[in-house]
Motif scaffolding. Structure first.
Motif, PDB file in Angstrom:
ATOM      1  N   UNK A   1       0.830  -1.209   0.000  1.00 44.00           N
ATOM      2  CA  UNK A   1       0.000   0.000   0.000  1.00 44.00           C
ATOM      3  C   UNK A   1       0.860   1.253   0.000  1.00 44.00           C
ATOM      4  N   UNK A   2       1.952   1.222   0.761  1.00 43.34           N
ATOM      5  CA  UNK A   2       2.855   2.373   0.833  1.00 43.34           C
ATOM      6  C   UNK A   2       3.615   2.568  -0.472  1.00 43.34           C
ATOM      7  N   UNK A   3       3.915   1.470  -1.182  1.00 45.60           N
ATOM      8  CA  UNK A   3       4.591   1.574  -2.477  1.00 45.60           C
ATOM      9  C   UNK A   3       3.740   2.388  -3.450  1.00 45.60           C
ATOM     10  N   UNK A   4       2.442   2.084  -3.480  1.00 47.97           N
ATOM     11  CA  UNK A   4       1.532   2.816  -4.368  1.00 47.97           C
ATOM     12  C   UNK A   4       1.464   4.294  -4.011  1.00 47.97           C
ATOM     13  N   UNK A   5       1.649   4.611  -2.741  1.00 48.31           N
ATOM     14  CA  UNK A   5       1.546   5.996  -2.283  1.00 48.31           C
ATOM     15  C   UNK A   5       2.816   6.785  -2.521  1.00 48.31           C
ATOM     16  N   UNK A   6       3.973   6.161  -2.262  1.00 54.55           N
ATOM     17  CA  UNK A   6       5.231   6.918  -2.261  1.00 54.55           C
ATOM     18  C   UNK A   6       6.099   6.717  -3.509  1.00 54.55           C
ATOM     19  N   UNK A   7       5.914   5.602  -4.220  1.00 53.75           N
ATOM     20  CA  UNK A   7       6.785   5.308  -5.376  1.00 53.75           C
ATOM     21  C   UNK A   7       6.093   5.710  -6.675  1.00 53.75           C
ATOM     22  N   UNK A   8       6.022   6.993  -6.916  1.00 55.63           N
ATOM     23  CA  UNK A   8       5.324   7.522  -8.088  1.00 55.63           C
ATOM     24  C   UNK A   8       6.261   7.558  -9.296  1.00 55.63           C
ATOM     25  N   UNK A   9       5.757   7.068 -10.435  1.00 57.04           N
ATOM     26  CA  UNK A   9       6.523   7.069 -11.686  1.00 57.04           C
ATOM     27  C   UNK A   9       5.986   8.123 -12.633  1.00 57.04           C
TER      28      UNK A   9
ATOM     29  N   UNK B   1      12.969   4.374  -5.732  1.00 49.67           N
ATOM     30  CA  UNK B   1      12.554   5.468  -4.842  1.00 49.67           C
ATOM     31  C   UNK B   1      13.748   5.981  -4.026  1.00 49.67           C
ATOM     32  N   UNK B   2      14.593   5.063  -3.561  1.00 55.00           N
ATOM     33  CA  UNK B   2      15.780   5.464  -2.798  1.00 55.00           C
ATOM     34  C   UNK B   2      16.774   6.206  -3.686  1.00 55.00           C
ATOM     35  N   UNK B   3      16.969   5.724  -4.904  1.00 55.98           N
ATOM     36  CA  UNK B   3      17.873   6.408  -5.836  1.00 55.98           C
ATOM     37  C   UNK B   3      17.351   7.816  -6.129  1.00 55.98           C
ATOM     38  N   UNK B   4      16.040   7.941  -6.286  1.00 54.78           N
ATOM     39  CA  UNK B   4      15.443   9.264  -6.508  1.00 54.78           C
ATOM     40  C   UNK B   4      15.686  10.174  -5.302  1.00 54.78           C
ATOM     41  N   UNK B   5      15.603   9.618  -4.087  1.00 51.38           N
ATOM     42  CA  UNK B   5      15.865  10.418  -2.883  1.00 51.38           C
ATOM     43  C   UNK B   5      17.323  10.866  -2.835  1.00 51.38           C
ATOM     44  N   UNK B   6      18.229   9.991  -3.204  1.00 51.02           N
ATOM     45  CA  UNK B   6      19.651  10.352  -3.222  1.00 51.02           C
ATOM     46  C   UNK B   6      19.933  11.429  -4.273  1.00 51.02           C
ATOM     47  N   UNK B   7      19.120  11.420  -5.329  1.00 51.83           N
ATOM     48  CA  UNK B   7      19.263  12.443  -6.377  1.00 51.83           C
ATOM     49  C   UNK B   7      18.359  13.648  -6.141  1.00 51.83           C
TER      50      UNK B   7
END
Length: 503
Positions: free
Chosen positions: A440-448, A478-484
């Motif tokens: 459920x959290x993936x759908x909320x936070x991992x937006x493409x 999502x983590x790579x996006x946060x690092x960037x």
């Protein structure tokens, strides 16, 4: 009948116990009932000696101590003080209400610390059962980090008797201690971290791809597998990963200390996450916990909660242990079930595995010849099942180091990036780091974005990704996006994430 509150530890959870006493006419005797262990039964001699050496007369009556509720097994030397107080003050009108009492007694009446007191007090405080606690000064120093409780520090049985007899409570009040570490405040929460690096990534030459993967694993709490020839730096990177992990909340620091106490280790309140490194010959029980009868012992998997679990020589662990690892990696819990004991442990750890490409270790070497046959290599790799490998977020193949390799990163630089990514995750109101997000959290936070969605669909088709693999790709992206510092997952973030999947 008088009652003093104490508690008993059932593996990692605490049950409140009423220590009751009655004095009846009859032949003088001293009995402890209520499923008391041999350790508690031995307290009769300690209590007698402590009272007699401090000029207290032992009552010439039939004394019965009951530990209620009587249906659960009790253990621990910390019941000594409560039992001694009930006997010493049997003729005095005192009020024990609102106090929990813990402490082992020496034969001369001194109150001593024991390993179970910290986890007992912490667990009771988390259950909102404990507000006032009486312990010795050594125990008080340990539990002073626990917020919102009143600690009274006493060193002798005589002081404890005076405490209740003369109501001299303020005299013994112990000041709670705060944490003196680097911290970051996010909304109303404070997270602590350590700026000391006993081993540093600056000591690793080359291996940029592997170090970048380690950075992603640290920032998002992702499981990672290093494969490479002997001496290429798998263990070096794994052991340095611990020092660049995200900051810890107060609750995590206290929980770490609780597990250390249960494991009979010295309690460490530093915001440095635990690193467990069991040998590949370890038994399944030592890894996952076990026991018999009324007891269930904690294992390496549970002791590494909120820290790092490192399996070196990954394929050499027993097949049953490797397959049992699948559930804690997926569900973040492990259940130890016995006839009279069922205990659930949290297992939200960062899992690191390291392995050679073949039994001799030279399959990927450019300078050494591999001595293994194709059958031997296949048997070696077949020890790791596909469902187990599917639970690994990052798969890294490492090359042999070169004499011309240079140092590119320091632990301090990498840690700064991890902290920045951690802040972004917490500001999104994530309760878990990216690697432990639910569906459920993936759908909320991992937006493409649109382009990334097309690439993901092609990857699913070309690489035959399972539903679990898709989620792993999204969480790593999502983590790579946060690092960037990207708000949404971009094409480059997703492509990099896909490069770490095992083909």
């Amino acid at each position: 009948m008088k009652i003093i509150k104490s508690a008993t530890l059932q593996t990692i959870e605490t049950k409140s116990v009423d220590v009751e006493v009655t004095f009846t006419n009859g032949l003088p005797s001293f009995t402890i009932v209520g499923l008391a262990s041999n350790i508690i039964q031995e307290s009769k001699d300690r209590v007698k000696s402590a009272l007699l050496t401090n000029d207290f007369k032992f009552p010439a009556k039939k004394i019965t101590i009951n530990l209620s509720p009587s249906e659960i097994q009790k253990s621990g030397t910390h019941f000594d003080l409560a039992i001694a107080l009930l006997i010493a003050l049997y003729e005095t009108k005192v009020n024990f209400e609102g106090f929990y009492v813990f402490g082992e007694l020496s034969l001369d009446g001194k109150i001593k610390d024991c390993s179970s007191i910290f986890p007992l007090v912490l667990s009771l405080a988390k259950q909102n059962l404990l507000k006032n606690v009486i312990v010795c000064s050594a125990s008080a120093k340990k539990i002073s980090k626990i917020p919102n409780i009143n600690i009274y520090s006493l060193d002798t049985l005589s002081q404890a008797i005076d405490f209740f007899k003369f109501n001299s409570k303020e005299k013994y009040l112990y000041q709670n201690e705060s944490f003196d570490y680097e911290s970051v405040k996010i909304d109303d929460s404070i997270y602590y971290y350590l700026n000391k690096y006993e081993v540093d990534f600056s000591e690793v030459k080359g291996q940029d791809f592997a170090i970048n993967a380690a950075l992603i694993a640290a920032a998002g709490n992702h499981n990672i597998l290093f494969e490479g020839s002997a001496g290429c730096g798998k263990s070096m990177i794994s052991k340095r990963l611990r020092y660049i992990l995200p900051p810890m909340s107060l609750e995590e620091i206290l929980e770490k200390a609780k597990l250390q106490a249960i494991d009979y280790k010295d309690i460490d309140f530093s915001p440095l996450r635990v690193f467990r490194n069991p040998h590949h010959s370890s038994t399944k029980s030592s890894l996952f916990g076990g026991g018999s009868g009324n007891s269930a012992r904690i294992g390496e998997v549970a002791l590494s909660n909120a820290g790092v679990l490192f399996f070196d020589e990954f394929p050499h662990f027993s097949k049953s242990s490797l397959e049992a690892l699948r559930e804690p990696l997926e569900d973040y819990k492990v259940l130890i079930s016995r006839v009279n004991s069922k205990v659930i442990y949290d297992t939200k750890f960062l899992f690191i595995a390291a392995m050679n490409p073949c039994p001799c270790g030279n399959l990927l070497s450019k300078v050494k010849e591999c001595r293994c046959s194709e059958l031997e290599v296949q048997r070696y790799k077949n020890r790791l099942s596909e469902p187990l490998l599917d639970r690994i977020d990052l798969y890294v193949t490492m090359q042999e180091p070169s004499i011309n390799d240079k140092t590119k990163y320091s632990s301090k630089q990498l840690h700064k990036k991890v902290i920045d990514a951690f802040i972004l995750q917490k500001k999104r109101k994530q309760t878990n780091l990216n690697g432990k997000l639910s569906d459920k959290q993936i759908n909320k936070f991992c937006k493409l974005d649109g382009e990334s969605e097309i690439i993901l669909q092609k990857a699913i088709s070309n690489f035959n990704l399972s539903f679990r693999s898709i989620n792993k790709v999204l969480k790593v992206a999502r983590t790579i996006a946060d690092l960037n510092a990207n708000e949404n997952i971009t094409k480059q973030d997703l492509m990099q994430s896909l490069s770490y999947r095992k083909r």
